[in-house]
Design an enzyme around this catalytic site. Structure first.
Site, PDB file in Angstrom:
ATOM      1  N   THR A 297      44.529 -10.220   9.374  1.00 27.37           N
ATOM      2  CA  THR A 297      45.343 -10.507   7.980  1.00 27.37           C
ATOM      3  C   THR A 297      45.146  -9.178   7.353  1.00 27.37           C
ATOM      4  O   THR A 297      45.904  -9.111   6.328  1.00 27.37           O
ATOM      5  CB  THR A 297      45.451 -11.722   7.334  1.00 27.37           C
ATOM      6  OG1 THR A 297      43.679 -11.784   7.319  1.00 27.37           O
ATOM      7  CG2 THR A 297      45.928 -12.924   8.074  1.00 27.37           C
TER       8      THR A 297
ATOM      9  N   SER B 246      34.938 -16.236   2.000  1.00 32.72           N
ATOM     10  CA  SER B 246      35.928 -15.299   1.735  1.00 32.72           C
ATOM     11  C   SER B 246      36.333 -15.079   0.521  1.00 32.72           C
ATOM     12  O   SER B 246      36.383 -16.081  -0.221  1.00 32.72           O
ATOM     13  CB  SER B 246      37.031 -15.746   2.652  1.00 32.72           C
ATOM     14  OG  SER B 246      38.453 -15.192   2.392  1.00 32.72           O
TER      15      SER B 246
ATOM     16  N   ARG C 223      41.847 -10.689  -5.384  1.00 32.45           N
ATOM     17  CA  ARG C 223      43.328 -10.217  -5.982  1.00 32.45           C
ATOM     18  C   ARG C 223      43.348  -9.762  -7.330  1.00 32.45           C
ATOM     19  O   ARG C 223      44.205  -8.853  -7.323  1.00 32.45           O
ATOM     20  CB  ARG C 223      44.576 -11.606  -5.927  1.00 32.45           C
ATOM     21  CG  ARG C 223      45.712 -11.344  -5.579  1.00 32.45           C
ATOM     22  CD  ARG C 223      46.615 -12.619  -5.563  1.00 32.45           C
ATOM     23  NE  ARG C 223      46.218 -13.732  -4.630  1.00 32.45           N
ATOM     24  CZ  ARG C 223      46.676 -15.106  -4.655  1.00 32.45           C
ATOM     25  NH1 ARG C 223      47.405 -15.394  -5.538  1.00 32.45           N
ATOM     26  NH2 ARG C 223      45.908 -15.817  -3.782  1.00 32.45           N
TER      27      ARG C 223
ATOM     28  N   LYS D  26      39.422  -3.978   0.387  1.00 31.38           N
ATOM     29  CA  LYS D  26      39.239  -4.997   1.205  1.00 31.38           C
ATOM     30  C   LYS D  26      37.781  -5.814   0.592  1.00 31.38           C
ATOM     31  O   LYS D  26      36.850  -5.250   0.066  1.00 31.38           O
ATOM     32  CB  LYS D  26      38.610  -4.134   2.679  1.00 31.38           C
ATOM     33  CG  LYS D  26      39.834  -3.815   3.477  1.00 31.38           C
ATOM     34  CD  LYS D  26      39.421  -3.229   4.825  1.00 31.38           C
ATOM     35  CE  LYS D  26      40.393  -2.854   5.616  1.00 31.38           C
ATOM     36  NZ  LYS D  26      39.962  -2.264   6.842  1.00 31.38           N
ATOM     37  N   GLY D  27      38.006  -7.186   0.955  1.00 29.55           N
ATOM     38  CA  GLY D  27      36.958  -8.010   0.598  1.00 29.55           C
ATOM     39  C   GLY D  27      36.953  -8.274  -1.202  1.00 29.55           C
ATOM     40  O   GLY D  27      36.292  -9.141  -1.604  1.00 29.55           O
TER      41      GLY D  27
ATOM     42  N   ASP E  59      33.353 -13.659   7.123  1.00 27.36           N
ATOM     43  CA  ASP E  59      34.474 -13.301   6.289  1.00 27.36           C
ATOM     44  C   ASP E  59      35.816 -13.648   7.086  1.00 27.36           C
ATOM     45  O   ASP E  59      35.681 -13.947   8.178  1.00 27.36           O
ATOM     46  CB  ASP E  59      34.205 -11.800   5.910  1.00 27.36           C
ATOM     47  CG  ASP E  59      35.421 -11.328   5.327  1.00 27.36           C
ATOM     48  OD1 ASP E  59      35.927 -12.018   4.174  1.00 27.36           O
ATOM     49  OD2 ASP E  59      36.252 -10.352   5.454  1.00 27.36           O
ATOM     50  N   LEU E  60      36.850 -13.937   6.293  1.00 26.44           N
ATOM     51  CA  LEU E  60      37.939 -14.116   6.879  1.00 26.44           C
ATOM     52  C   LEU E  60      38.798 -12.884   7.286  1.00 26.44           C
ATOM     53  O   LEU E  60      39.143 -12.615   8.572  1.00 26.44           O
ATOM     54  CB  LEU E  60      39.019 -15.193   6.035  1.00 26.44           C
ATOM     55  CG  LEU E  60      40.045 -15.612   6.542  1.00 26.44           C
ATOM     56  CD1 LEU E  60      39.843 -16.802   7.841  1.00 26.44           C
ATOM     57  CD2 LEU E  60      41.187 -16.426   5.517  1.00 26.44           C
ATOM     58  N   ASP E  61      39.612 -12.555   6.227  1.00 28.69           N
ATOM     59  CA  ASP E  61      40.559 -11.425   6.530  1.00 28.69           C
ATOM     60  C   ASP E  61      39.917 -10.227   7.227  1.00 28.69           C
ATOM     61  O   ASP E  61      38.936  -9.351   6.646  1.00 28.69           O
ATOM     62  CB  ASP E  61      41.047 -10.939   5.119  1.00 28.69           C
ATOM     63  CG  ASP E  61      41.721 -11.979   4.398  1.00 28.69           C
ATOM     64  OD1 ASP E  61      42.667 -12.654   5.238  1.00 28.69           O
ATOM     65  OD2 ASP E  61      41.552 -12.354   3.377  1.00 28.69           O
TER      66      ASP E  61
ATOM     67  N   GLU F 251      31.206  -9.117   8.372  1.00 24.26           N
ATOM     68  CA  GLU F 251      31.993  -8.362   7.437  1.00 24.26           C
ATOM     69  C   GLU F 251      32.588  -7.301   7.702  1.00 24.26           C
ATOM     70  O   GLU F 251      32.010  -6.529   8.345  1.00 24.26           O
ATOM     71  CB  GLU F 251      30.982  -8.161   6.230  1.00 24.26           C
ATOM     72  CG  GLU F 251      31.346  -9.094   4.902  1.00 24.26           C
ATOM     73  CD  GLU F 251      32.684  -9.173   4.251  1.00 24.26           C
ATOM     74  OE1 GLU F 251      33.493  -8.272   4.408  1.00 24.26           O
ATOM     75  OE2 GLU F 251      32.838 -10.122   3.312  1.00 24.26           O
TER      76      GLU F 251
HETATM   77  C1  BG6 Z   1      40.032 -10.747   0.837  1.00 20.33           C
HETATM   78  C2  BG6 Z   1      40.664  -9.578   1.483  1.00 20.33           C
HETATM   79  O1  BG6 Z   1      39.579 -11.571   2.015  1.00 20.33           O
HETATM   80  O2  BG6 Z   1      40.706 -11.479   0.177  1.00 20.33           O
HETATM   81  C3  BG6 Z   1      41.402  -8.815   0.313  1.00 20.33           C
HETATM   82  O3  BG6 Z   1      40.163  -8.719   1.970  1.00 20.33           O
HETATM   83  C4  BG6 Z   1      42.285  -9.875  -0.535  1.00 20.33           C
HETATM   84  O4  BG6 Z   1      42.309  -8.001   0.722  1.00 20.33           O
HETATM   85  C5  BG6 Z   1      41.267 -10.929  -1.245  1.00 20.33           C
HETATM   86  O5  BG6 Z   1      42.825  -9.200  -1.874  1.00 20.33           O
HETATM   87  C6  BG6 Z   1      41.992 -12.092  -1.811  1.00 20.33           C
HETATM   88  O6  BG6 Z   1      42.848 -12.618  -1.064  1.00 20.33           O
HETATM   89  P1  BG6 Z   1      44.165 -13.602  -1.527  1.00 20.33           P
HETATM   90  O7  BG6 Z   1      44.579 -14.158  -0.202  1.00 20.33           O
HETATM   91  O8  BG6 Z   1      43.423 -14.753  -2.528  1.00 20.33           O
HETATM   92  O9  BG6 Z   1      45.168 -12.675  -2.413  1.00 20.33           O
HETATM   93 MG    MG Z   2      37.790  -8.878   5.153  1.00 24.31          MG
END
Ligand code: BG6
Ligand code: MG
Length: 219
Positions: free
Chosen positions: A17, A114, A49, A45-46, A9-11, A169
């Site tokens: 972030t 992600s 948007r 989280k995850g 996973d990224l964020d 994750e």
């Molecule tokens: C996920 C985050 O990786 O991406 C969420 O954990 C975020 O918090 C989701 O809402 C969507 O991200 P983005 O950058 O497309 O708004």
């Molecule tokens: Mg995450």
């Protein structure tokens, strides 16, 4: 030995972030007169948007017409992009670099799974794009975590069986998605929150190369 597919996973896993997503949602929620807690933030989280905004509106008992809804989504993203605009390689979470390089040196597949639509520019900013064999992000999927689509796509792109995939994750939705996909789920963060994961680590600093080696050799 068969190559394993490691899906990151990224964020909150690769880059620090998650705190920026939280800040951006918090300020948007305040504008809407909605308050939400740290515990509720775990549920964002995850999550994509669109679904995040739907959840916030539900918590506050608010509704928006489609135009306002779209405006709020873009307001949140503009705010978030401002936070990440100054990001550089120091935005990588501790020991992510060591783990990625260990896996690369051991000839394993490294992939991204992600929900974020901002994933690619972020990987570029922290200068690790070249380490990935496949990148699946919010632009490539129609179903958000906990649906396993994002991880199944990463598996398909590397022609890996799901049982040979290992997911890192930091979100409950992501762990549920990995479990639903029949993959090995590894929680990075608070083990109480991520109790559905098969393995838990506070962060990558406490994940040894020996552990990674065991994952690679696991039949
Ligand atoms: C996920 C985050 O990786 O991406 C969420 O954990 C975020 O918090 C989701 O809402 C969507 O991200 P983005 O950058 O497309 O708004
Ligand atoms: Mg995450």
């Amino acid at each position: 030995m068969k190559k394993k597919c490691f899906i990151f996973d990224l964020d909150g896993v690769i880059v620090d972030t998650a705190k920026y997503h939280f800040k951006a949602w918090k300020s948007l929620a305040e504008d809407l007169g909605v308050d939400f807690s740290i515990e509720q933030n775990e549920q964002l989280k995850g999550v994509s948007r669109v679904h995040s905004l739907e959840k916030i509106l539900k918590w506050g008992g608010r509704t928006l017409d489609p135009v306002e809804f779209k405006n709020k989504l873009s307001q949140k993203n503009t705010n978030y992009l401002e936070y990440i605009s100054h990001m550089n390689i120091s935005g990588l979470l501790p020991d992510v670099d060591r783990v990625l390089r260990f896996l690369a040196n051991n000839n394993q597949y490294i992939t991204l799974g992600s929900a974020s639509k901002n994933a690619r520019p972020i990987l570029d900013k922290v200068k690790i794009t070249g380490l990935f064999d496949a990148i699946v992000d919010g632009n490539d999927v129609t179903k958000a975590k906990p649906n396993p689509e994002v991880f199944l796509k990463a598996a398909r792109l590397t022609k890996s069986k799901t049982k040979n995939c290992i997911v890192f994750e930091d979100s409950v939705a992501g762990i549920q998605a990995a479990n639903a996909a029949g993959m090995i789920s590894i929680g990075i963060g608070d083990s109480t929150v991520l109790h559905e994961a098969q393995y838990n680590f506070k962060d990558f600093k406490v994940m040894s190369n020996d552990f990674l080696e065991q994952l690679i050799k696991k039949s």
